[in-house]
Motif scaffolding. Sequence first.
Motif, mmCIF file in Angstrom:
data_model
loop_
_atom_site.group_PDB
_atom_site.id
_atom_site.type_symbol
_atom_site.label_atom_id
_atom_site.label_comp_id
_atom_site.label_asym_id
_atom_site.label_seq_id
_atom_site.Cartn_x
_atom_site.Cartn_y
_atom_site.Cartn_z
ATOM 1 N N SER A 106 7.588 23.829 -26.402
ATOM 2 C CA SER A 106 8.023 25.221 -26.587
ATOM 3 C C SER A 106 9.207 25.487 -25.651
ATOM 4 C CB SER A 106 6.872 26.158 -26.254
ATOM 5 O OG SER A 106 6.586 26.026 -24.891
ATOM 6 N N PRO A 107 9.997 26.551 -25.946
ATOM 7 C CA PRO A 107 11.147 26.829 -25.066
ATOM 8 C C PRO A 107 10.741 26.994 -23.612
ATOM 9 C CG PRO A 107 11.153 28.249 -27.009
ATOM 10 C CD PRO A 107 9.885 27.473 -27.061
ATOM 11 N N THR A 118 12.058 24.939 -20.337
ATOM 12 C CA THR A 118 12.564 25.572 -19.111
ATOM 13 C C THR A 118 11.787 25.063 -17.906
ATOM 14 O OG1 THR A 118 12.687 27.501 -20.519
ATOM 15 C CG2 THR A 118 13.284 27.823 -18.211
ATOM 16 N N GLN A 119 10.461 25.016 -18.061
ATOM 17 C CA GLN A 119 9.629 24.583 -16.927
ATOM 18 C C GLN A 119 9.924 23.141 -16.550
ATOM 19 O OE1 GLN A 119 5.496 25.139 -16.898
ATOM 20 N NE2 GLN A 119 5.634 27.364 -16.967
ATOM 21 N N PHE A 120 10.260 22.341 -17.602
ATOM 22 C CA PHE A 120 10.551 20.933 -17.342
ATOM 23 C C PHE A 120 11.830 20.806 -16.517
ATOM 24 C CE2 PHE A 120 12.545 16.884 -18.331
ATOM 25 C CZ PHE A 120 11.488 15.999 -18.163
ATOM 26 N N ARG A 140 12.831 21.955 -3.604
ATOM 27 C CA ARG A 140 12.975 20.489 -3.524
ATOM 28 C C ARG A 140 12.864 19.851 -4.903
ATOM 29 N NH1 ARG A 140 10.019 19.699 2.190
ATOM 30 N NH2 ARG A 140 11.962 19.741 3.354
ATOM 31 N N LYS A 141 11.903 20.336 -5.685
ATOM 32 C CA LYS A 141 11.739 19.777 -7.039
ATOM 33 C C LYS A 141 13.020 19.998 -7.843
ATOM 34 C CE LYS A 141 6.813 20.371 -7.708
ATOM 35 N NZ LYS A 141 5.925 21.494 -7.886
ATOM 36 N N ARG A 142 13.544 21.210 -7.786
ATOM 37 C CA ARG A 142 14.731 21.544 -8.582
ATOM 38 C C ARG A 142 15.930 20.709 -8.119
ATOM 39 N NH1 ARG A 142 13.442 28.073 -8.689
ATOM 40 N NH2 ARG A 142 11.585 27.828 -9.964
ATOM 41 N N CYS A 143 16.048 20.577 -6.827
ATOM 42 C CA CYS A 143 17.146 19.814 -6.243
ATOM 43 C C CYS A 143 17.049 18.342 -6.664
ATOM 44 C CB CYS A 143 16.996 19.944 -4.734
ATOM 45 S SG CYS A 143 18.452 19.662 -3.846
ATOM 46 N N LEU A 144 15.835 17.803 -6.563
ATOM 47 C CA LEU A 144 15.597 16.403 -6.919
ATOM 48 C C LEU A 144 15.900 16.180 -8.399
ATOM 49 C CD1 LEU A 144 14.520 13.621 -6.206
ATOM 50 C CD2 LEU A 144 12.210 14.472 -6.365
ATOM 51 N N LEU A 145 15.493 17.168 -9.204
ATOM 52 C CA LEU A 145 15.707 17.056 -10.645
ATOM 53 C C LEU A 145 17.195 17.030 -10.992
ATOM 54 C CD1 LEU A 145 13.503 18.398 -13.230
ATOM 55 C CD2 LEU A 145 15.781 19.324 -13.391
ATOM 56 N N VAL A 146 17.940 17.989 -10.416
ATOM 57 C CA VAL A 146 19.378 18.078 -10.714
ATOM 58 C C VAL A 146 20.078 16.807 -10.243
ATOM 59 C CG1 VAL A 146 21.508 19.288 -10.094
ATOM 60 C CG2 VAL A 146 19.445 20.591 -10.631
ATOM 61 N N ILE A 147 19.754 16.377 -9.021
ATOM 62 C CA ILE A 147 20.464 15.229 -8.452
ATOM 63 C C ILE A 147 20.086 13.926 -9.171
ATOM 64 C CG2 ILE A 147 20.677 13.813 -6.356
ATOM 65 C CD1 ILE A 147 20.823 16.448 -4.805
ATOM 66 N N SER A 148 18.824 13.790 -9.572
ATOM 67 C CA SER A 148 18.454 12.538 -10.242
ATOM 68 C C SER A 148 19.120 12.437 -11.616
ATOM 69 C CB SER A 148 16.937 12.375 -10.341
ATOM 70 O OG SER A 148 16.387 13.466 -11.031
ATOM 71 N N VAL A 151 10.618 13.386 -15.420
ATOM 72 C CA VAL A 151 9.340 13.192 -16.112
ATOM 73 C C VAL A 151 8.209 13.121 -15.087
ATOM 74 C CG1 VAL A 151 8.062 11.676 -17.668
ATOM 75 C CG2 VAL A 151 10.542 11.939 -17.920
ATOM 76 N N LEU A 152 8.438 12.356 -14.010
ATOM 77 C CA LEU A 152 7.399 12.219 -12.975
ATOM 78 C C LEU A 152 7.102 13.566 -12.297
ATOM 79 C CD1 LEU A 152 8.420 8.835 -11.313
ATOM 80 C CD2 LEU A 152 6.360 9.317 -12.648
ATOM 81 N N ILE A 153 8.162 14.345 -12.088
ATOM 82 C CA ILE A 153 7.953 15.659 -11.443
ATOM 83 C C ILE A 153 7.065 16.521 -12.344
ATOM 84 C CG2 ILE A 153 9.061 17.829 -10.755
ATOM 85 C CD1 ILE A 153 11.469 16.185 -9.857
ATOM 86 N N ALA A 154 7.391 16.534 -13.654
ATOM 87 C CA ALA A 154 6.603 17.356 -14.578
ATOM 88 C C ALA A 154 5.164 16.863 -14.651
ATOM 89 C CB ALA A 154 7.248 17.335 -15.960
ATOM 90 N N ARG A 155 5.012 15.544 -14.599
ATOM 91 C CA ARG A 155 3.658 14.978 -14.747
ATOM 92 C C ARG A 155 2.834 15.154 -13.473
ATOM 93 N NH1 ARG A 155 3.329 10.937 -19.039
ATOM 94 N NH2 ARG A 155 3.712 12.375 -20.755
#
Length: 602
Positions: free
Chosen positions: A2-3, A7-9, A24-32, A73-77
């Motif tokens: 769902s949308p 977004t949450q992902f 930290r999660k957001r930063c890690l996500l953007v940088i990875s 993917v790992l962050i979401a999981r």
Amino acid sequence: MSPSAVTQFFWPPVIDGDYLDAARKRCLLVISIAAAIIGSLSGWRNFDASFAAYPVQTLIAGLGPLVFLACPVLIARTRNVRGVAWFFLGFSYVGFVAVAVIAGGMFSRSTFFLLPWAVMATLFLGWKEGVGAAILVFCTYLVLYSLRGAIAPSVYEMSIDVLSHWLVVGLSMTLAMLITGAAIFQREMELAAVKLCEARTEAVSANRAKSDFLAMMSHEIRTPMNGVLGMAEMLEDTELTDQQRLYAETITSSGASLMTIINDILDLSKVEAGGISLTNKPFALRSFLEQISMLFKLRANQQQLDLIIEIDENLPDHISGDVGRIRQILINLIGNAFKFTEQGHIKIKVSGAAIAGDIDLSFVVEDTGIGIPEDKLDDIFKKFEQVEGSTTRRFDGAGLGLAISRQLAHAMGGDITAQSVCRDGCIFTFKVTLPVATAIDLSPVRERETSIVITQHEDGSPSGTELKTSRIRVLIAEDNDVNRLVMKSMIDDARYELCFAVNGVKALAAYKAAAFDIVLMDVSMPEMDGHETARAIRNFERETAALRTPIVCVTAHAFEGQREKTLAAGMDDYLAKPIRKEQLAAMLSKWTGAGRKARDVA
Ligand code: ADP
């Protein structure tokens, strides 16, 4: 998906108010994601030439960085930002070093990609990990540099131009990481600050609600307790069999313990809410200490203990401070000494050292009681802590006295410490620095304040010698039936003529209709409360140019500022419920002069 799941992902939500974790999660996500794209693109550069010469390495360099896409993917999981961060950092480190060793050593591209590595470690994990990462990168450079002759040369010509090119790439990446990370952190922290502010406002209002609730409960409990204690006291004055006397005395002492606990809980909640406001008024130190010792002389006699008081001769006559709170601390410490001592002595030593207009006061309370084991000396200052467990306890009390006393001492900038020699008693020391009061500071109001306390504990009841010829007329405004009965029984003295009013309106009417020598005024009353009635009486006096009649507020409201409110409403004094017979007698004699004259003659 769902949308909102998408977004949450890509923008992991804040969980349990942990904004740092979300940042930290957001930063890690953007940088990875950025690392995967940039790394892969850089791997495909010169693909044709490179693939022809080194097909395997070229494929690894082009596809390898795509492994970073596993991070979102790992962050979401797993939602485990530290675990994913270690994976990201570990994989990139091994990858960069491996590529450096295979293709170019110290002066290969991948060593430059290691430059922002420490910045990322700081952003994802914290400053300690960041420092560790910086040291590791530095050591890696040293090793690669020292092995420069032994490992494969770069596939590219490493001219100074190429070198500076990659240096710029590395530095730009570091900068980009810093800016991205800082921007994400900044945004999250701003949101966190707003949320924190909201939470604080909520906490403050919840705390206010708690205080209001406590004030109300204390009032609600005090009012019936006034009836219970007052009647029990009256009952003790009647003719009783031994068994009945025991019952009546038990009611009185249990009621008194309950009142102490209610007062302690109120005090503690105020101190903890930071709501304790200390007054800073001059008071006579010596007479204050005399009152305290007078308070305990009777108890010392009853318990057959020696009460030794040593007061330093050089103490100033007057000091400034919150005499009520200092008294509360000392009464608690000395009261404990009496409670836990069966034989021997209790020594109170007061000394002071003057420093530039201030005095470093030290009150030492020493006893020869049961003492406190060394390992419990700190615990007894915690709330509800007692040396003996509640099941085996021989002494009453709720374990709040020392917690409150220490917090009060801290609020005054002082401290309380305990020393003990188990089975030989203990020594409590209360130290506080207070300003020495000058003569200009002193005013009659304070003397009165001190004298109220003396009468509370001295036997201030009239000696029975009748001096006045006419009776003293007392107007009592009180809505509670039981409390009216208590008052009536307590002022069972022919010198007083009592007139009751069940609310403020009736009290005002009665006051206007006839002259009174004193008014005892309850605060919470239907139709018109005590404060309003007092104000109306004062207005009436002004309008009719009548003499000012003393009004004593009798209330179950035990909150700070009550005295100030009382005085502001035009009342002269204050008596807290549950009232005791002798306090009431002392108050009446103080404001009508009857007891004073009687005592002067006696
Ligand atoms: P309470 O006396 O109401 O239990 P306090 O906070 O005043 O609460 O004291 C906490 C505990 O510290 C007491 O229960 C007692 O075990 C210990 N204590 C305090 N003063 C003394 C003393 N003078 N001698 C021995 N034990 C003491």
